[in-house]
Enzyme design. Structure first.
Site, PDB file in Angstrom:
ATOM      1  N   ASN A  51     -14.462  -2.238  14.233  1.00 32.47           N
ATOM      2  CA  ASN A  51     -13.265  -3.123  14.711  1.00 32.47           C
ATOM      3  C   ASN A  51     -13.904  -2.832  16.124  1.00 32.47           C
ATOM      4  O   ASN A  51     -15.339  -3.249  17.067  1.00 32.47           O
ATOM      5  CB  ASN A  51     -12.739  -3.400  15.267  1.00 32.47           C
ATOM      6  CG  ASN A  51     -12.032  -4.693  14.134  1.00 32.47           C
ATOM      7  OD1 ASN A  51     -12.190  -5.203  13.481  1.00 32.47           O
ATOM      8  ND2 ASN A  51     -10.534  -5.031  14.482  1.00 32.47           N
ATOM      9  N   VAL A  77     -11.858   1.433  13.794  1.00 36.27           N
ATOM     10  CA  VAL A  77     -13.000   2.166  14.135  1.00 36.27           C
ATOM     11  C   VAL A  77     -14.239   0.817  13.919  1.00 36.27           C
ATOM     12  O   VAL A  77     -15.160   0.874  14.918  1.00 36.27           O
ATOM     13  CB  VAL A  77     -13.659   3.620  13.482  1.00 36.27           C
ATOM     14  CG1 VAL A  77     -14.675   3.990  13.487  1.00 36.27           C
ATOM     15  CG2 VAL A  77     -12.489   4.385  14.097  1.00 36.27           C
ATOM     16  N   TYR A 109       0.825  -1.070   0.095  1.00 37.40           N
ATOM     17  CA  TYR A 109       0.279  -0.036   0.190  1.00 37.40           C
ATOM     18  C   TYR A 109       0.811   1.421  -0.261  1.00 37.40           C
ATOM     19  O   TYR A 109       0.351   2.175  -0.559  1.00 37.40           O
ATOM     20  CB  TYR A 109      -0.620  -0.209   1.406  1.00 37.40           C
ATOM     21  CG  TYR A 109      -1.954   1.031   1.514  1.00 37.40           C
ATOM     22  CD1 TYR A 109      -2.685   1.473   0.447  1.00 37.40           C
ATOM     23  CD2 TYR A 109      -2.129   1.598   2.157  1.00 37.40           C
ATOM     24  CE1 TYR A 109      -4.164   2.453   0.155  1.00 37.40           C
ATOM     25  CE2 TYR A 109      -3.051   2.750   2.225  1.00 37.40           C
ATOM     26  CZ  TYR A 109      -3.559   3.330   1.777  1.00 37.40           C
ATOM     27  OH  TYR A 109      -4.585   4.198   1.350  1.00 37.40           O
ATOM     28  N   ASP A 110       1.988   1.444   0.935  1.00 39.73           N
ATOM     29  CA  ASP A 110       2.976   2.251   0.910  1.00 39.73           C
ATOM     30  C   ASP A 110       3.240   2.954  -0.674  1.00 39.73           C
ATOM     31  O   ASP A 110       3.669   3.786  -0.934  1.00 39.73           O
ATOM     32  CB  ASP A 110       3.642   2.160   1.927  1.00 39.73           C
ATOM     33  CG  ASP A 110       2.859   2.361   3.590  1.00 39.73           C
ATOM     34  OD1 ASP A 110       2.147   1.617   3.956  1.00 39.73           O
ATOM     35  OD2 ASP A 110       3.924   2.256   4.227  1.00 39.73           O
TER      36      ASP A 110
END
Ligand code: UDP
Length: 317
Positions: free
Chosen positions: A190, A188, A145-146
C-alpha cells in the site's frame, strides 16, 4: 533433495523455490492460485528440476515419487485476503495441513510449517518469545487466520508425537520484498504504491501501532536453516523468524516517503483499521540466533529500495 512447496506460487513460497533450486534441489510446487500467481514462477516453468501442479490442498491429494522435505506455505496471509476468504483460510490451515502431513508421513519426509506471529494475537508480552501463548480472539475477524495457524501448529505436533515424523514450525513475522501482491492490502505494498503514485500514505488509526519488517531474503535464509537443521534431542518447534527492528507505522510511513521523495505526506484513515489489529509486534529471535546462528542482514532501507524498484515496473504512474 526433492522438495514439495505448498503455496509455492506465492510471495514467500516462490522465493523459497528459487533458492532451493539454486542449491541443486528438485522442486514440486502445489498451489491453487487463490492468492498466488503464475507470474511468480513463470521463469521456472520448463526446467527439468521443477514441476508445478495446480491443486487445492484442502482436498485430499497425492504425489508421485519420493520426497525428502515439504515446505508448507499455502495460505492466504494478508489481513485483507483472509478477511475476504475466511473459510478458505480455515480450511487450508486445518484440512490442507492435515493432507500435507499425511503426505509427509507416507513419504517419510521432513515437514516445515509456515506459522505466523499472528498466533500471539494482540500480544501482552513484548517482544514475543516462542514460549508466550498469545492473546487471541477466537471469534474476531482475524480469528480465521490466527486460529487456523494455531490449529495447524497443534496438528503438526500431533503428527510428530503420534507418527514420529520430523517437523519444524517457523513463526514468520512481517516480511516484505519483491513479489508481494500490489493489491494484497498490506502496509508495504500500500505505502510503496501510494508513494510511487505520489499520493498520501494511508495510515490506519493513529499510526502508533508497531511492526518490525524483515526483508524476504533474510526470511528465506532463516527458514532454510531451520529446515536443514539436523534432527537432535532438542525440538526447534516453534522458532520465530523476523527482524527485531521495531517502529511505529507512522515512522515507517515517513521512511517510505523519504526514500521515494514523495511530497504528498500522509493521511490518517481511522475507519480502515481492522478490528483486533495488534498494537505491538516484535520478535524475540534469541532461539533463531542460538539454534541457527541466524540474524537479519539486509537493512530496511536496502530492502525497501529493492521493493520499490520492483513495484515501479508494475505501476503506471
Ligand atoms: N496499515 C496502515 N495502512 C495501510 C495498511 C496497513 O496503517 O494502508 C497498518 C495496519 O493497520 C497494521 C500495520 O499497518 O497496523 C500492518 O498491517 P499489514 O496489513 O501489513 O499486516 P499485519 O502486520 O497487520 O498482519
Amino acid at each position: 533433495m526433492r522438495i514439495l512447496i505448498t503455496g509455492g506460487a506465492g510471495f514467500i513460497g516462490s522465493h523459497l523455490a528459487d533458492r532451493v533450486l539454486s542449491e541443486g534441489h528438485t522442486v514440486v510446487v502445489v498451489d491453487n492460485l487463490i492468492t498466488g500467481s503464475l507470474d511468480n514462477i513463470r521463469h521456472l516453468m520448463g526446467r527439468p528440476d521443477f514441476t508445478f501442479i495446480q491443486q487445492d490442498i484442502s482436498e485430499p491429494y497425492t504425489l508421485e515419487g519420493e520426497l525428502q522435505a515439504i515446505l508448507h506455505f499455502a495460505s492466504p496471509a494478508s489481513p485483507i485476503d483472509y478477511l475476504k476468504l475466511p473459510i478458505e483460510t480455515l480450511r487450508v490451515g486445518a484440512m490442507g495441513t492435515y493432507h500435507t502431513l499425511e503426505i509427509a508421513r507416507q513419504k517419510g519426509a521432513r515437514l516445515l510449517l509456515a506459522s505466523t506471529s499472528e498466533v500471539y494475537g494482540d500480544p501482552l508480552v513484548h517482544p514475543q518469545p516462542e514460549g508466550y501463548y498469545g492473546n487471541v480472539s477466537s471469534t474476531g475477524p482475524r480469528s480465521c487466520y490466527d486460529e487456523a495457524k494455531r490449529y495447524a501448529e497443534a496438528m503438526v505436533m500431533a503428527f510428530q508425537r503420534t507418527h514420529g515424523i520430523d517437523t519444524r514450525i517457523v513463526r514468520i513475522f512481517n516480511t516484505f520484498g519483491e513479489r508481494m501482491r500490489l493489491e494484497d492490502g498490506r502496509v508495504v505494498p500500500n505505502f510503496v504504491a501510494q508513494a510511487i503514485r505520489q499520493e498520501p500514505l494511508t495510515v490506519y488509526g493513529d499510526g502508533e501501532q508497531t511492526r518490525s519488517f524483515c526483508y524476504v531474503s533474510d526470511l528465506v535464509e532463516g527458514v532454510l536453516r531451520l529446515l536443514m537443521l539436523p534432527r537432535s534431542g532438542e525440538s526447534p518447534n516453534p522458532t520465530n523468524i523476523g527482524n527485531p527492528n521495531e517502529m511505529t507505522i507512522l515512522q515507517f510511513a515517513h521512511v517510505v516517503n523519504a526514500i521515494t521523495d514523495n511530497p504528498a505526506g500522509i493521511v490518517f484513515k481511522n475507519q480502515d483499521r481492522i478490528q483486533d489489529d495488534p498494537q505491538t509486534r516484535r520478535p524475540d529471535i534469541s532461539r533463531a540466533r542460538q539454534l541457527l546462528n541466524w540474524e537479519p542482514q539486509v537493512s530496511l532501507h536496502e530492502g525497501l529500495e529493492r521493493t520499490i524498484r520492483y513495484f515501479e515496473k508494475r505501476i503506471k504512474v
